[in-house]
Motif scaffolding. Sequence first.
Motif, PDB file in Angstrom:
ATOM      1  N   LEU B  20       2.925  -8.865 -16.758  1.00 42.90           N
ATOM      2  CA  LEU B  20       1.560  -9.150 -16.348  1.00 42.90           C
ATOM      3  C   LEU B  20       1.482 -10.506 -15.670  1.00 42.90           C
ATOM      4  O   LEU B  20       0.841 -10.668 -14.623  1.00 42.90           O
ATOM      5  CB  LEU B  20       0.659  -9.168 -17.580  1.00 42.90           C
ATOM      6  N   ALA B  23       2.861 -10.209 -12.306  1.00 45.00           N
ATOM      7  CA  ALA B  23       1.951  -9.505 -11.402  1.00 45.00           C
ATOM      8  C   ALA B  23       0.807 -10.423 -11.011  1.00 45.00           C
ATOM      9  O   ALA B  23       0.366 -10.433  -9.864  1.00 45.00           O
ATOM     10  CB  ALA B  23       1.418  -8.242 -12.080  1.00 45.00           C
ATOM     11  N   THR B  31      -5.144  -9.312  -6.926  1.00 44.99           N
ATOM     12  CA  THR B  31      -6.235  -9.486  -7.875  1.00 44.99           C
ATOM     13  C   THR B  31      -7.509  -9.950  -7.188  1.00 44.99           C
ATOM     14  O   THR B  31      -8.605  -9.652  -7.631  1.00 44.99           O
ATOM     15  CB  THR B  31      -5.844 -10.499  -8.970  1.00 44.99           C
ATOM     16  N   ALA B  39      -5.295  -5.958 -12.834  1.00 45.47           N
ATOM     17  CA  ALA B  39      -4.608  -5.679 -14.086  1.00 45.47           C
ATOM     18  C   ALA B  39      -4.958  -6.739 -15.107  1.00 45.47           C
ATOM     19  O   ALA B  39      -4.124  -7.519 -15.504  1.00 45.47           O
ATOM     20  CB  ALA B  39      -3.112  -5.628 -13.837  1.00 45.47           C
ATOM     21  N   SER B  45      -2.764  -2.758 -18.626  1.00 46.13           N
ATOM     22  CA  SER B  45      -1.389  -3.163 -18.872  1.00 46.13           C
ATOM     23  C   SER B  45      -0.627  -2.046 -19.552  1.00 46.13           C
ATOM     24  O   SER B  45       0.558  -1.825 -19.290  1.00 46.13           O
ATOM     25  CB  SER B  45      -1.351  -4.430 -19.729  1.00 46.13           C
ATOM     26  N   ILE B  48       0.366   0.385 -16.963  1.00 47.13           N
ATOM     27  CA  ILE B  48       1.517  -0.097 -16.207  1.00 47.13           C
ATOM     28  C   ILE B  48       2.798   0.156 -16.977  1.00 47.13           C
ATOM     29  O   ILE B  48       3.795   0.629 -16.435  1.00 47.13           O
ATOM     30  CB  ILE B  48       1.348  -1.590 -15.886  1.00 47.13           C
ATOM     31  N   TYR B 120       1.599   1.123 -12.137  1.00 44.60           N
ATOM     32  CA  TYR B 120       2.867   0.398 -12.170  1.00 44.60           C
ATOM     33  C   TYR B 120       3.250  -0.067 -10.768  1.00 44.60           C
ATOM     34  O   TYR B 120       3.587  -1.224 -10.542  1.00 44.60           O
ATOM     35  CB  TYR B 120       3.962   1.293 -12.766  1.00 44.60           C
ATOM     36  N   SER B 123       1.344  -2.818  -9.494  1.00 43.21           N
ATOM     37  CA  SER B 123       1.647  -4.103 -10.123  1.00 43.21           C
ATOM     38  C   SER B 123       2.838  -4.777  -9.456  1.00 43.21           C
ATOM     39  O   SER B 123       3.099  -5.945  -9.667  1.00 43.21           O
ATOM     40  CB  SER B 123       1.922  -3.890 -11.608  1.00 43.21           C
TER      41      SER B 123
END
Lengths: 545, 268
Positions: B20, B23, B31, B39, B45, B48, B120, B123
């Motif tokens: 995380l 990402a 984001t 995320a 999460s 992902i 996923y 991310s």
Amino acid sequence: MSTANDAPQRRGKAPAGERLADWADGRVGLYALAKANMRKVFPDHWSFLLGEIALYSFIIIILTGVYLTLFFEPSMSEVEYAGSYKPLQGVMMSEAYASALHITFDVRGGLLVRQIHHWAALIFVAGIFIHMLRVFFTGAFRKPREVNWLFGFLLLVLAIFTGLTGYSLPDDLMSGIGVRFMEGAILAVPVVGTYLQMFIFGGEFPGHDIIPRFFVVHILLLPGIMLGLVVAHLILIVYHKHTQYAAPGRSNNVVVGPPLLPVYMAKAGGFFFLVFGVITAIAATVTINPIWALGPYRPDKVSTDAQPDWYLGFSEGLVRMMPGWEWVLPGGYTLNFGLLIPVIVFPLLLVVIGVYPFFEGWVTGDKREHHVAERPRNNPTRTAFGMAWLSEFAVTMLAGGNDVWAVNFNLSINAITWFCRIGFFVVPPIVFIITRRWCLGLQRRDREKVLHGRESGIIKRLPHGEFIEVHEPLPPEKLYQLVSHDQSEPYEVGPEVDENGVRRRISPLERARARISRGYFGENAQIPKPTREEYQELTSGHGHH
Amino acid sequence: MKKLSARRRHPLAAFVVLLLALAATGGLYATLAPGEAKADNSAQSLAIEEGKRLYDVGCATCHGNGGQGSSDGPSLVGVGAAAVDFQVGTGRMPLQQPGPQAEEKPEVYSQEEIDQLAAYIASLGPGASVPEESLYDPAGGDPAQGGELFRTNCSQCHNFSGQGGALTHGKEAPNLHDVDPRYIYEAMLTGPQNMPSFPNTVLTEEDKQDIIAYLNEVNTSSSAHQGGLSLGGYGPVGEGLFAWVAGIGALVACAVWIGARSTKARKS
Ligand code: HEM
């Protein structure tokens, strides 16, 4: 009934119908005309009705075309669509396209009539095509019918161009792409291309003139010429009388068949309604040229599956097949072979049809009149030429639809194009050779049948134990059909030296003619038909085998 | 959320947190950019994490560990959730066999799994996210405008009403009949395989919706067929074939029938 005295005595006045007929007859001489023609006969064979498919669909096209003309607006001025077809409301388009949509969605019966008109057009040209094939393969174009063949050929060419101009009128996406294609072809003509383009379009593509011009050509000029030619075509048929197939009692001098009136007319009338019925049934159930789905044409838009109607598929195919070669000449002129070569081959493919009778007449030197239709097998070389031409046509058609075949049969479009490029040169010769051999095989079988009769399927055991199949002799009518055709001798150039022993001058053309003629009628080009002596010897002597 | 609390002490939790963080830092743009790929909650999460598990089993052989790509498949870093949703949702991925182009197959994953895979992949790098329904609802578009746009941008490959068409070397632009509006939107956004992509700078969100409205009008099972049977919508080639086979076929049959129905020929 040209005078009152001739009329049978009757109390009171004649019925109104008769009086009307009398009145008319006195002025236009109907009776004499009818008398002469009522007694005409028309030989009976289904393949002689193929020309009628063309004739009747032509009539249907004219009738529906008149209806469409009432509502069509041949104008390129821009309007905003406000008709009832939702997915186009508010779109800017030419008046021509808007009026075609109006016919489709807002005129009573408009869509049906449009579809009848277009389907009839496809069937018209297809009818001409199979009719022409019938005439070709039976040698019905030979003297004295060469001129009628030319009339027919002109009709075919005009029909194609009438179709092309009609296709362009609604100014939908497909029309526009078609016109653009044509413009490209015109531009590819060396030297005069650009001038020609400016002349035809009245300015830069697309301009404002092309649709009004095509309109006049499509509804007046070409149909007018065609109507005249059709009448001339039919008059010549009556004048020459129709060809017929060989049978006892029929000959070059005697035509056999039901009388034109009433039997043949009844049949022909019935056939008209069948043609009308079939075309209408198709038009009522199957869409053709859904202009609403195509949208208005704009030069910046294209679509896949943009093809001309089938009778121009071969021109499309020629272009799709041809590699896009280009030469830039000093001075900045471009020779675009990708279009130039198709533009040359396209008329050639058609012209060979038109001139074929004259070619064959020259090769054979045959000056006799022919009124008996030949069986295709009895002239193997002609039949082979015809089939080779057809196969060439088929290859170009295949190339013309390459994207559609690719999608539907999961093929690679490049593979299809290469197949067609090679096939264009390879397929016709192969087809020529196969057809010619096939015809000779059929001739050989005919000869067998005449001499040894038909296999009866009965197996007989001879006293010494041998099994044989009993062959039945053919009935006389059948025999006649198989041996009545004539077999020509090849043209000879004559001796190389004249009577004084001096070498004669023989032009290369004459030599070529003799060679081709041997190809038609030489030893390897026909199987000698059985002679009377051969037949009698075999049939009078020891029966079977 | 019981499951979640149970998983918090999962041995992989640390890994997820790390991921995380990666990402979040690596994909700062993602984001900030509008979309659902943010995320920042634990459900995400988890998705992902699940997505990675699915990815490792089903996709990594070709697309490489961590989606960096291999000789058997392109890198997926930055293709975005929309691409995954489209490719897996239409059954194109996982690819079964190499060919001219990825075939559509019955999809292998449930929508939930697809969402996880998408999460996923999203991310891994910023990319187009799965559109909201309001963006692709056909009712919100103008079909007439869409038709114009379709003919300008799409019909050269997909045919005038989206019936599909051939491209070079056995590739093809598929028939768009009844394609789910969401996939139409995603196809435009991501440009699958041989199709160019039409990002919002080329076709605005509104344009895309218009195109969807147009396709909905002309190429679904419920579209009207004004003229009768459409013969596949392939234009003049199909029509020509039909004229020959059905039209001339029927007429020649009539001719043979009439020809056979004759009085015995007699001399006249
Ligand atoms: C508008 C197009 C055409 C129409 C309406 C038409 C109509 C007809 C009709 C009704 C007949 C008599 C019936 C038959 O033999 O089938 C006929 C005969 C004939 N047609 Fe045509 N035709 C057309 C085009 C053509 C074409 C394209 C050719 C060849 C290039 C051609 C060559 C001939 C010849 C030579 C005959 C005499 C056949 C014989 O006596 O055996 N026609 N035509």
